[in-house]
Motif scaffolding. Structure first.
Motif, PDB file in Angstrom:
ATOM      1  N   SER A 196       1.083  -1.417   0.151  1.00 31.72           N
ATOM      2  CA  SER A 196      -0.446  -0.392  -0.316  1.00 31.72           C
ATOM      3  C   SER A 196       1.086   0.947   0.150  1.00 31.72           C
ATOM      4  N   ARG A 197       2.103   1.048   0.065  1.00 32.97           N
ATOM      5  CA  ARG A 197       2.988   2.062   0.052  1.00 32.97           C
ATOM      6  C   ARG A 197       3.962   2.031  -1.204  1.00 32.97           C
ATOM      7  N   LEU A 198       3.496   1.542  -2.173  1.00 31.17           N
ATOM      8  CA  LEU A 198       4.436   1.728  -3.203  1.00 31.17           C
ATOM      9  C   LEU A 198       4.009   3.289  -4.308  1.00 31.17           C
ATOM     10  N   TRP A 199       4.974   3.333  -4.629  1.00 32.40           N
ATOM     11  CA  TRP A 199       4.918   4.925  -6.063  1.00 32.40           C
ATOM     12  C   TRP A 199       4.887   4.587  -7.400  1.00 32.40           C
ATOM     13  N   GLN A 200       4.772   4.702  -8.680  1.00 39.98           N
ATOM     14  CA  GLN A 200       5.314   4.934  -9.904  1.00 39.98           C
ATOM     15  C   GLN A 200       5.947   6.142 -10.304  1.00 39.98           C
ATOM     16  N   ALA A 201       7.081   6.100 -10.679  1.00 38.70           N
ATOM     17  CA  ALA A 201       6.732   7.339 -11.735  1.00 38.70           C
ATOM     18  C   ALA A 201       6.465   6.644 -12.412  1.00 38.70           C
ATOM     19  N   THR A 202       6.600   8.249 -13.398  1.00 35.64           N
ATOM     20  CA  THR A 202       6.112   8.076 -14.848  1.00 35.64           C
ATOM     21  C   THR A 202       6.257   9.677 -15.475  1.00 35.64           C
ATOM     22  N   PHE A 203       7.193   9.896 -16.741  1.00 37.57           N
ATOM     23  CA  PHE A 203       6.614  10.910 -17.548  1.00 37.57           C
ATOM     24  C   PHE A 203       5.339  10.787 -18.802  1.00 37.57           C
ATOM     25  N   SER A 204       4.639  10.037 -18.609  1.00 32.83           N
ATOM     26  CA  SER A 204       3.739   9.413 -19.305  1.00 32.83           C
ATOM     27  C   SER A 204       1.522   9.651 -19.053  1.00 32.83           C
ATOM     28  N   ALA A 205       0.768   9.773 -20.107  1.00 33.76           N
ATOM     29  CA  ALA A 205       0.176   9.691 -19.881  1.00 33.76           C
ATOM     30  C   ALA A 205      -0.267   7.217 -19.314  1.00 33.76           C
ATOM     31  N   GLY A 206       0.369   6.874 -20.097  1.00 31.36           N
ATOM     32  CA  GLY A 206       0.526   5.264 -20.035  1.00 31.36           C
ATOM     33  C   GLY A 206       0.804   4.833 -18.139  1.00 31.36           C
ATOM     34  N   GLY A 207       1.920   5.725 -18.427  1.00 31.55           N
ATOM     35  CA  GLY A 207       2.547   5.303 -17.095  1.00 31.55           C
ATOM     36  C   GLY A 207       1.395   5.718 -15.747  1.00 31.55           C
ATOM     37  N   GLY A 208       1.124   6.978 -16.027  1.00 33.54           N
ATOM     38  CA  GLY A 208      -0.079   7.274 -15.287  1.00 33.54           C
ATOM     39  C   GLY A 208      -0.743   5.982 -14.894  1.00 33.54           C
ATOM     40  N   ALA A 209      -1.796   5.817 -16.114  1.00 36.34           N
ATOM     41  CA  ALA A 209      -2.900   4.819 -15.801  1.00 36.34           C
ATOM     42  C   ALA A 209      -2.047   3.306 -15.275  1.00 36.34           C
ATOM     43  N   ARG A 210      -0.827   3.057 -15.649  1.00 37.45           N
ATOM     44  CA  ARG A 210       0.164   1.271 -15.175  1.00 37.45           C
ATOM     45  C   ARG A 210      -0.224   1.989 -13.282  1.00 37.45           C
ATOM     46  N   ALA A 211       0.289   2.775 -13.171  1.00 35.35           N
ATOM     47  CA  ALA A 211       0.365   3.244 -11.285  1.00 35.35           C
ATOM     48  C   ALA A 211      -0.915   3.347 -10.801  1.00 35.35           C
ATOM     49  N   GLY A 212      -2.313   3.922 -11.436  1.00 37.40           N
ATOM     50  CA  GLY A 212      -3.525   3.947 -11.033  1.00 37.40           C
ATOM     51  C   GLY A 212      -4.451   2.472 -11.222  1.00 37.40           C
ATOM     52  N   ALA A 213      -3.859   1.982 -12.480  1.00 39.05           N
ATOM     53  CA  ALA A 213      -4.794   0.473 -12.495  1.00 39.05           C
ATOM     54  C   ALA A 213      -3.969  -0.447 -10.791  1.00 39.05           C
ATOM     55  N   ALA A 214      -3.053  -0.758 -10.602  1.00 43.16           N
ATOM     56  CA  ALA A 214      -2.263  -0.902  -9.449  1.00 43.16           C
ATOM     57  C   ALA A 214      -2.696  -0.616  -8.503  1.00 43.16           C
ATOM     58  N   LEU A 273       0.997   7.765  -7.819  1.00 42.31           N
ATOM     59  CA  LEU A 273       2.125   8.668  -8.651  1.00 42.31           C
ATOM     60  C   LEU A 273       3.008   9.497  -8.598  1.00 42.31           C
ATOM     61  N   MET A 274       3.859   9.519  -8.942  1.00 39.50           N
ATOM     62  CA  MET A 274       5.366  10.083  -8.688  1.00 39.50           C
ATOM     63  C   MET A 274       5.475  10.777 -10.364  1.00 39.50           C
ATOM     64  N   LEU A 275       4.756  12.793  -9.664  1.00 40.42           N
ATOM     65  CA  LEU A 275       5.602  13.710 -10.985  1.00 40.42           C
ATOM     66  C   LEU A 275       6.601  14.320 -10.698  1.00 40.42           C
ATOM     67  N   SER A 276       7.163  14.432 -11.414  1.00 39.95           N
ATOM     68  CA  SER A 276       8.427  15.086 -12.300  1.00 39.95           C
ATOM     69  C   SER A 276       9.236  16.023 -12.129  1.00 39.95           C
ATOM     70  N   ARG A 277       9.881  17.480 -11.117  1.00 42.05           N
ATOM     71  CA  ARG A 277       9.590  17.904 -11.060  1.00 42.05           C
ATOM     72  C   ARG A 277       9.888  19.211 -12.216  1.00 42.05           C
TER      73      ARG A 277
END
Length: 327
Positions: free
Chosen positions: A162-180, A184-188
């Motif tokens: 319940s404390r896993l986070w995924q970093a991504t630059f893309s909407a596809g990566g955001g969808a994968r993090a959400g589905a799991a 979601l980690m967004l870059s500076r």
């Protein structure tokens, strides 16, 4: 919504590795003393000028022994370059030693040279990331690691799922993090597309948040961290002078950009620099930050001297955070 305040360091203070680790530890202790909720460290291999820490679990175990409340996060572990079962083991031990304070952020990043040195094709980083993350998830969840031996992770660490986070630059990566159901980690900052070189950061990151929220399972509470470059000083002149010196020193600005004004560099590099009032205004203008649950402030690429980093932490906690509704 009560949002969390984080301090993020790439361990790039001026000095050798031992000095960097000591100063980063002092900064995290300072952040805890001033009420920050989280502290995050970045992992980088081989390149001294890009990041000073190849072993985030080791460093955070050291910090855990000196702190008592602040949550400790990896932002990120470059998972394609790790043995996933060993990464799960290290995370489990660190979480145990820190009394459950680990936030486990992972991503596919890393330089091309890092992948080459580890004997992996950089072009396959996303596929390796997905495979390794599945193995980490299975290990943390208590799954069998070897059919022949029936091995399972010890110590067990199901709470880390319940404390896993995924970093991504893309909407596809955001969808994968959400589905799991991960955070979601967004870059500076992010590169601008060729057809929109002057796009605002929120124009790029809002679609990632949209994809994440759309994929999030029903009933799953969103966790969205926005990392931002923030440096606050008592005067605008001091903040700008130190920021410009750090930006020029970093080597990130190439000619003809080297001739650009500081104001243009601040806009182009998505920096929040100045007095508390200056930084409050610029952070409020960032539309994506209105949607996040966590804001993590880092001084890179300005990388001011240690004393000024400590002062920035104080001013963020005392003046900026309350104005933004951060606890």
């Amino acid at each position: 919504m009560k949002r969390k305040l984080g301090f993020f360091t790439r361990l790039l203070d001026d000095g050798d590795a031992a000095t960097r680790y000591r100063l980063a530890t002092e900064q995290i202790l300072h952040a805890e003393a001033h009420g920050f909720d989280t502290a995050w460290v970045a992992q980088h291999h081989f390149h001294e000028s890009e990041g000073g820490l190849p072993a985030p679990f080791v460093f955070l175990a050291h910090v855990a022994a000196k702190t008592c409340r602040i949550r400790l996060g990896t932002g990120i572990v470059t998972l394609p370059l790790e043995n996933p079962i060993r990464a799960a083991e290290d995370a489990a031990v660190l979480d145990l030693l820190s009394d459950g304070r680990l936030e486990f952020g992972v991503g596919p990043g890393g330089t091309a040279e890092s992948f080459e040195t580890f004997g992996l094709p950089g072009s396959a980083r996303n596929a390796i990331m997905e495979r390794h993350l599945a193995l980490v998830r299975n290990a943390l969840g208590g799954g069998c690691l070897s059919q022949a031996a029936g091995s399972r992770l010890y110590p067990a660490a199901p709470a880390l799922l319940s404390r896993l986070w995924q970093a991504t630059f893309s909407a596809g990566g955001g969808a994968r993090a959400g589905a799991a159901g991960d955070g979601l980690m967004l870059s500076r900052t992010q590169p601008r597309p060729d057809d929109a070189p002057d796009a605002a950061l929120w124009d790029i990151q809002d679609p990632i948040v949209d994809a994440y929220l759309a994929a999030l399972p029903a009933g799953c509470v969103p966790r969205i961290m926005g990392s931002r470059s923030v440096f606050v000083a008592d005067s605008r002149a001091e903040a700008h002078a130190l920021a410009e010196a750090g930006i020029r020193r970093s080597g990130l600005v190439k000619e003809p950009d080297g001739a650009q004004t500081l104001e243009r560099l601040i806009r182009r590099m998505d920096l929040h620099v100045g007095t508390p009032d200056d930084v409050i205004r610029s952070l409020r203008a960032d539309r994506t930050l209105a949607r996040v649950t966590d804001i993590a402030c880092q001084v890179h690429p300005m990388d001011p001297p240690h004393a000024q980093t400590l002062r920035s932490i104080e001013l963020i906690a005392r003046e900026v955070a309350p104005a933004l509704g951060l606890r």
